[in-house]
Design an enzyme around this catalytic site. Structure first.
Site, PDB file in Angstrom:
ATOM      1  N   ASN A  62       0.836  -1.207   0.000  1.00  0.00           N
ATOM      2  CA  ASN A  62       0.000   0.000   0.000  1.00  0.00           C
ATOM      3  C   ASN A  62       0.867   1.253   0.000  1.00  0.00           C
ATOM      4  O   ASN A  62       1.918   1.302   0.638  1.00  0.00           O
ATOM      5  CB  ASN A  62      -1.043   0.013   1.126  1.00  0.00           C
ATOM      6  CG  ASN A  62      -0.515  -0.283   2.510  1.00  0.00           C
ATOM      7  OD1 ASN A  62       0.443  -1.024   2.685  1.00  0.00           O
ATOM      8  ND2 ASN A  62      -1.150   0.296   3.509  1.00  0.00           N
ATOM      9  N   GLU A  64       0.396   5.194   0.659  1.00  0.00           N
ATOM     10  CA  GLU A  64      -0.523   6.218   1.183  1.00  0.00           C
ATOM     11  C   GLU A  64      -0.105   7.607   0.722  1.00  0.00           C
ATOM     12  O   GLU A  64       0.946   7.797   0.097  1.00  0.00           O
ATOM     13  CB  GLU A  64      -0.584   6.104   2.712  1.00  0.00           C
ATOM     14  CG  GLU A  64      -1.158   4.751   3.133  1.00  0.00           C
ATOM     15  CD  GLU A  64      -1.438   4.630   4.616  1.00  0.00           C
ATOM     16  OE1 GLU A  64      -0.985   5.490   5.401  1.00  0.00           O
ATOM     17  OE2 GLU A  64      -2.131   3.657   4.981  1.00  0.00           O
ATOM     18  N   CYS A  73      -4.318   0.739  -2.278  1.00  0.00           N
ATOM     19  CA  CYS A  73      -4.097  -0.513  -1.547  1.00  0.00           C
ATOM     20  C   CYS A  73      -3.042  -1.387  -2.231  1.00  0.00           C
ATOM     21  O   CYS A  73      -2.833  -1.298  -3.450  1.00  0.00           O
ATOM     22  CB  CYS A  73      -5.377  -1.330  -1.514  1.00  0.00           C
ATOM     23  SG  CYS A  73      -6.718  -0.639  -0.560  1.00  0.00           S
ATOM     24  N   GLU A  75      -3.135  -4.552  -2.949  1.00  0.00           N
ATOM     25  CA  GLU A  75      -3.631  -5.478  -3.970  1.00  0.00           C
ATOM     26  C   GLU A  75      -3.675  -4.801  -5.338  1.00  0.00           C
ATOM     27  O   GLU A  75      -3.285  -5.384  -6.356  1.00  0.00           O
ATOM     28  CB  GLU A  75      -5.048  -5.959  -3.625  1.00  0.00           C
ATOM     29  CG  GLU A  75      -5.136  -6.778  -2.351  1.00  0.00           C
ATOM     30  CD  GLU A  75      -5.392  -5.932  -1.106  1.00  0.00           C
ATOM     31  OE1 GLU A  75      -4.841  -4.816  -0.996  1.00  0.00           O
ATOM     32  OE2 GLU A  75      -6.140  -6.404  -0.242  1.00  0.00           O
ATOM     33  N   CYS A 112     -10.327  -5.116   0.500  1.00  0.00           N
ATOM     34  CA  CYS A 112     -11.414  -4.134   0.541  1.00  0.00           C
ATOM     35  C   CYS A 112     -12.277  -4.258  -0.711  1.00  0.00           C
ATOM     36  O   CYS A 112     -11.922  -4.932  -1.676  1.00  0.00           O
ATOM     37  CB  CYS A 112     -10.847  -2.722   0.670  1.00  0.00           C
ATOM     38  SG  CYS A 112     -10.269  -2.020  -0.877  1.00  0.00           S
ATOM     39  N   CYS A 115     -10.649  -3.291  -4.081  1.00  0.00           N
ATOM     40  CA  CYS A 115      -9.695  -4.302  -4.559  1.00  0.00           C
ATOM     41  C   CYS A 115     -10.421  -5.535  -5.066  1.00  0.00           C
ATOM     42  O   CYS A 115      -9.998  -6.160  -6.045  1.00  0.00           O
ATOM     43  CB  CYS A 115      -8.697  -4.654  -3.457  1.00  0.00           C
ATOM     44  SG  CYS A 115      -7.554  -3.286  -3.125  1.00  0.00           S
TER      45      CYS A 115
HETATM   46  N1  THU Z   1      -5.341  -1.484   2.638  1.00  0.00           N
HETATM   47  C1  THU Z   1      -4.812  -2.300   1.698  1.00  0.00           C
HETATM   48  O1  THU Z   1      -3.687  -2.101   1.227  1.00  0.00           O
HETATM   49  N2  THU Z   1      -5.570  -3.353   1.273  1.00  0.00           N
HETATM   50  C2  THU Z   1      -6.815  -3.649   1.723  1.00  0.00           C
HETATM   51  O2  THU Z   1      -7.473  -4.538   1.198  1.00  0.00           O
HETATM   52  C3  THU Z   1      -7.360  -2.907   2.858  1.00  0.00           C
HETATM   53  C4  THU Z   1      -6.648  -1.662   3.237  1.00  0.00           C
HETATM   54  C5  THU Z   1      -4.557  -0.322   3.064  1.00  0.00           C
HETATM   55  C6  THU Z   1      -5.115   0.992   2.626  1.00  0.00           C
HETATM   56  C7  THU Z   1      -4.533   1.928   3.656  1.00  0.00           C
HETATM   57  O3  THU Z   1      -3.237   2.316   3.228  1.00  0.00           O
HETATM   58  C8  THU Z   1      -4.407   1.079   4.901  1.00  0.00           C
HETATM   59  O4  THU Z   1      -4.492  -0.286   4.463  1.00  0.00           O
HETATM   60  C9  THU Z   1      -5.492   1.331   5.934  1.00  0.00           C
HETATM   61  O5  THU Z   1      -6.749   1.230   5.376  1.00  0.00           O
END
Ligand code: THU
Length: 161
Positions: A62, A64, A73, A75, A112, A115
């Site tokens: 991920n 940010e 994310c 994925e 999520c 994704c």
């Molecule tokens: N996140 C992911 O990378 N994948 C997911 O399926 C759920 C959430 C990340 C997004 C964000 O950077 C952090 O987790 C908190 O939500």
């Protein structure tokens, strides 16, 4: 009027020892890349590894952003990287692992909704199911044999025509 029931199926592995050698390597790659995620705002690090039909493995984590919704994310970073590199390729498996700076993540972290939709796009495109494995930092690993088990009654391109 009638009710319509959809049931989905998952396999739960108590530990990585129950995975095949290839799957254990894929999980390890997801863990390694997870730990170099750029997640300064949430402290929630996620890593993903993607096994292609040609046996190439592409990873992502991920990323940010100070403008929070601009982050992506793990994925989708991994899947889009894989499909940019191998535009005609097929995805066989995706592994996802998550860890938090704040708490022990001892239960599986499912992808999520956005994704899931991204995985659905490529499963539809390639006419071949994608196996999805997800876990936390510790504990069980869950496997879905297809995105259809994580996103039943999904929106896909067949609805556009
Ligand atoms: N996140 C992911 O990378 N994948 C997911 O399926 C759920 C959430 C990340 C997004 C964000 O950077 C952090 O987790 C908190 O939500």
């Amino acid at each position: 009027m009638h009710d319509h029931k959809i049931s989905t199926k998952f396999t739960v592995f108590e530990s990585s020892d129950e995975l095949s050698a290839t799957e254990q390597e894929l999980l390890q790659k997801a863990i390694e890349i997870r730990d170099s995620a750029y997640a300064p705002y949430s402290g929630f690090n996620v890593g993903a590894s993607v096994l292609m039909q040609n046996n190439e493995v592409i990873v992502g984590n991920n990323q940010e952003n100070a403008a929070y919704p601009s982050g992506v994310c793990a994925e989708r970073v991994a899947i889009w990287s894989a499909m940019s590199t191998f535009p005609d390729g097929k995805i066989k498996k995706i592994f996802i692992s998550a860890r938090s700076d704040k708490t022990a993540v001892d239960r599986p972290v499912a992808p999520c909704g956005a994704c899931r939709q991204a995985i659905a796009e490529y499963e539809t495109k390639q006419h071949q199911d994608i196996e999805i494995f997800f876990t936390g930092e510790f504990g069980e690993i869950v496997k879905a044999n297809s995105i259809k088990d994580l996103l039943p009654w999904m929106f896909d391109n067949s609805m556009l025509s």
